[in-house]
Design a protein around this motif. Structure first.
Motif, PDB file in Angstrom:
ATOM      1  N   LEU A  35       0.839  -1.190   0.000  1.00  0.00           N
ATOM      2  CA  LEU A  35       0.000   0.000   0.000  1.00  0.00           C
ATOM      3  C   LEU A  35       0.879   1.246   0.000  1.00  0.00           C
ATOM      4  N   PRO A  36       0.430   2.302  -0.677  1.00  0.00           N
ATOM      5  CA  PRO A  36       1.235   3.532  -0.702  1.00  0.00           C
ATOM      6  C   PRO A  36       1.359   4.160   0.673  1.00  0.00           C
ATOM      7  N   GLY A  37       2.301   5.125   0.746  1.00  0.00           N
ATOM      8  CA  GLY A  37       2.811   5.697   1.990  1.00  0.00           C
ATOM      9  C   GLY A  37       1.857   6.275   3.003  1.00  0.00           C
ATOM     10  N   ALA A  38       2.448   6.859   3.998  1.00  0.00           N
ATOM     11  CA  ALA A  38       1.742   7.294   5.208  1.00  0.00           C
ATOM     12  C   ALA A  38       0.955   8.580   4.986  1.00  0.00           C
ATOM     13  N   PHE A  39       0.265   8.991   6.053  1.00  0.00           N
ATOM     14  CA  PHE A  39      -0.619  10.151   5.981  1.00  0.00           C
ATOM     15  C   PHE A  39       0.061  11.369   6.600  1.00  0.00           C
ATOM     16  N   ARG A  40       0.279  12.353   5.773  1.00  0.00           N
ATOM     17  CA  ARG A  40       0.854  13.605   6.261  1.00  0.00           C
ATOM     18  C   ARG A  40      -0.192  14.721   6.191  1.00  0.00           C
ATOM     19  N   THR A  41      -0.035  15.676   7.077  1.00  0.00           N
ATOM     20  CA  THR A  41      -0.903  16.850   7.029  1.00  0.00           C
ATOM     21  C   THR A  41      -0.291  17.871   6.074  1.00  0.00           C
ATOM     22  N   ALA A  42      -1.000  18.959   5.855  1.00  0.00           N
ATOM     23  CA  ALA A  42      -0.499  20.008   4.962  1.00  0.00           C
ATOM     24  C   ALA A  42       0.812  20.596   5.493  1.00  0.00           C
ATOM     25  N   ARG A  43       1.006  20.531   6.810  1.00  0.00           N
ATOM     26  CA  ARG A  43       2.238  21.056   7.404  1.00  0.00           C
ATOM     27  C   ARG A  43       3.359  20.030   7.452  1.00  0.00           C
ATOM     28  N   GLY A  44       3.088  18.824   6.977  1.00  0.00           N
ATOM     29  CA  GLY A  44       4.135  17.818   6.910  1.00  0.00           C
ATOM     30  C   GLY A  44       4.203  16.872   8.081  1.00  0.00           C
ATOM     31  N   SER A  45       3.377  17.095   9.120  1.00  0.00           N
ATOM     32  CA  SER A  45       3.385  16.181  10.261  1.00  0.00           C
ATOM     33  C   SER A  45       2.521  14.959   9.957  1.00  0.00           C
ATOM     34  N   PHE A  46       2.759  13.868  10.708  1.00  0.00           N
ATOM     35  CA  PHE A  46       2.025  12.627  10.476  1.00  0.00           C
ATOM     36  C   PHE A  46       0.763  12.570  11.335  1.00  0.00           C
ATOM     37  N   ARG A  47      -0.272  11.982  10.779  1.00  0.00           N
ATOM     38  CA  ARG A  47      -1.487  11.722  11.543  1.00  0.00           C
ATOM     39  C   ARG A  47      -1.315  10.419  12.329  1.00  0.00           C
ATOM     40  N   ALA A  48      -1.847  10.375  13.535  1.00  0.00           N
ATOM     41  CA  ALA A  48      -1.826   9.136  14.319  1.00  0.00           C
ATOM     42  C   ALA A  48      -2.838   8.162  13.726  1.00  0.00           C
ATOM     43  N   ILE A  49      -2.482   6.899  13.680  1.00  0.00           N
ATOM     44  CA  ILE A  49      -3.371   5.864  13.139  1.00  0.00           C
ATOM     45  C   ILE A  49      -4.043   5.142  14.303  1.00  0.00           C
ATOM     46  N   LEU A  50      -5.371   5.178  14.327  1.00  0.00           N
ATOM     47  CA  LEU A  50      -6.138   4.533  15.391  1.00  0.00           C
ATOM     48  C   LEU A  50      -6.565   3.119  15.012  1.00  0.00           C
ATOM     49  N   GLY A  51      -6.681   2.860  13.726  1.00  0.00           N
ATOM     50  CA  GLY A  51      -7.089   1.531  13.278  1.00  0.00           C
ATOM     51  C   GLY A  51      -7.045   1.443  11.767  1.00  0.00           C
ATOM     52  N   ILE A  52      -6.760   0.249  11.270  1.00  0.00           N
ATOM     53  CA  ILE A  52      -6.721   0.031   9.821  1.00  0.00           C
ATOM     54  C   ILE A  52      -7.435  -1.290   9.541  1.00  0.00           C
ATOM     55  N   ASN A  53      -8.376  -1.267   8.589  1.00  0.00           N
ATOM     56  CA  ASN A  53      -9.269  -2.393   8.371  1.00  0.00           C
ATOM     57  C   ASN A  53      -9.434  -2.683   6.879  1.00  0.00           C
ATOM     58  N   LEU A  54      -9.613  -3.965   6.563  1.00  0.00           N
ATOM     59  CA  LEU A  54      -9.739  -4.420   5.182  1.00  0.00           C
ATOM     60  C   LEU A  54     -11.196  -4.706   4.854  1.00  0.00           C
ATOM     61  N   ALA A  55     -11.646  -4.234   3.672  1.00  0.00           N
ATOM     62  CA  ALA A  55     -13.019  -4.452   3.210  1.00  0.00           C
ATOM     63  C   ALA A  55     -12.978  -5.075   1.818  1.00  0.00           C
ATOM     64  N   PHE A  56     -13.499  -6.311   1.714  1.00  0.00           N
ATOM     65  CA  PHE A  56     -13.457  -7.016   0.429  1.00  0.00           C
ATOM     66  C   PHE A  56     -14.630  -7.972   0.330  1.00  0.00           C
ATOM     67  N   ASP A  57     -15.430  -7.814  -0.722  1.00  0.00           N
ATOM     68  CA  ASP A  57     -16.563  -8.700  -0.982  1.00  0.00           C
ATOM     69  C   ASP A  57     -16.439  -9.217  -2.413  1.00  0.00           C
ATOM     70  N   PRO A  58     -15.857 -10.403  -2.609  1.00  0.00           N
ATOM     71  CA  PRO A  58     -15.612 -10.918  -3.965  1.00  0.00           C
ATOM     72  C   PRO A  58     -16.876 -11.260  -4.730  1.00  0.00           C
TER      73      PRO A  58
END
Length: 392
Positions: free
Chosen positions: A146-169
């Protein structure tokens, strides 16, 4: 002489029929759809033509029109965090049809989630926005980063609270990854689409409810669902990108802390189990209505007989006369016939299969020596696996 000619004609007709079948995409596709998925993985290498048929998105959609049964559970041993080892529980009735004999990942990766045959993997420090995540199909042995991390407009990183996968074949050959980020007290949802290959922010920011956890979301009914210790929780409709409230079961005992023993999906049904005491061996399994009107009682469970057969699941507090149960629920499995539905229970060093209808049970699995006599897993660390040819 006539018999020789007749035999030659018959063989020629048979050969001609075989050639017609091989050259007819429609007939060949129908035959391939009837084969076990493991065979399809092998048959992809018969020819480029067969590979194109089996790899076509329409073939995958037809293959998954009906919900596929859970074929196994993937569990990671906590005994060696720097070089994690995985244990597999085969849920197929025939050991020959186990999803795979072994499973491993590079030391820098762990399984974070599973969804309909795909695995979301990342660093053990997955909440670090600089760490990369991967989508892996263990059957085809294909993966994508997956492509890179989440930065704000000021260049700081956002904290990640959770990451989840959604797939319905059964609906689409594409998958999405839902990431809940936080910055300055507000939360926002980022959505990755395998169709576009990009992350996009979902509109609007929101405050996280008290008692909310975004780490272990469950994909069901086209949405990612999270649970809360309060009266209501949240779910995110993936296609509409809408965040909505979901009711939680009424709190039965306000003097005790609500404990979630299980939260998961099986064959299009969302289940929840909660207890209010570590001494509980009697509890209810709830199922969510598809219109989110509320949770309904699905099964009533009494594990007293299981505790007698496997006394190691009952432990005493040192110096006290009270006892508590040493077990966890790894998975609730909804079968085509409801009387065949069951759950998988983890007791020290073993996994037990318990049938809801007739209350019968049997030992399903012995854990490897690396698993000690503690309860190392719960439903959030036992990853359901369903065989899939999905492209990543």
């Amino acid at each position: 002489m006539f018999s020789t000619i007749s035999k030659a004609i018959t063989q020629q007709n048979q050969l001609s029929s075989a050639e017609k079948t091989a050259n007819s995409d429609d007939i060949l596709t129908e035959i391939l759809l009837c084969l076990p998925l493991k065979s399809l993985v092998t048959f992809r290498y018969v020819s480029k033509h067969w590979l194109s048929l089996i790899s076509h998105p329409n073939f995958s959609l037809r293959l998954h029109l009906k919900p596929r049964p859970i074929s196994g559970l993937i569990l990671r041993s906590k005994s060696s965090p720097k070089n994690p080892k995985y244990d597999l529980i085969n849920l197929n009735s025939d050991p020959f049809f186990a999803p795979f004999r072994s499973f491993s990942l590079p030391p820098s990766l762990v399984v974070l989630q599973s969804c309909n045959g795909l695995l979301l993997c990342g660093s053990p420090k997955w909440c670090n926005p600089t760490c990369n995540c991967y989508i892996i199909n263990p059957i085809t042995k294909k993966y994508t980063e997956l492509p890179g991390a989440f930065r704000t407009a000021r260049g700081s990183f956002r904290a990640i609270l959770g990451i989840n996968l959604a797939f319905d074949p059964s609906i689409s050959s594409y998958y999405k990854v839902i990431c809940v980020t936080a910055l300055g007290g507000h939360c926002q949802i980022q959505v990755y689409s395998s169709k576009t290959g990009d992350w996009t922010p979902s509109s609007g920011k929101f405050w996280a409810k008290c008692g909310m956890t975004f780490k272990d979301g469950v994909f069901w009914n086209g949405a990612i669902h999270w649970i809360s210790s309060e009266r209501t929780s949240l779910y995110f409709n993936v296609n509409e990108e809408k965040l909505q409230e979901m009711p939680m079961p009424c709190i039965r005992d306000r003097s005790s802390e609500r404990r979630f023993m299980y939260f998961g999906e099986s064959r299009g049904h969302l289940h929840l189990i909660e207890i209010y005491s570590l001494r509980d061996v009697i509890f209810d399994v709830y199922e969510m209505e598809r219109n989110y009107s509320g949770w309904v009682l699905k099964y009533h469970v009494d594990l007293s007989e299981v505790a007698i057969a496997f006394p190691e699941m009952v432990r005493s507090y040192i110096g006290l006369g009270n006892y508590y149960e040493k077990y966890s629920i790894l998975c609730v499995v909804k079968e085509e016939k409801d009387e065949d539905s069951y759950m998988v229970i983890h007791v020290p060093k073993k996994a037990i299969r318990y049938n809801f209808k007739d209350r019968t049970f049997k030992k399903l699995h012995d854990f490897e020596p690396g698993f000690d006599d503690t309860i190392q897993h719960n439903c959030f660390s036992a990853f359901q696996y369903t065989e899939s040819l999905a492209h990543v």
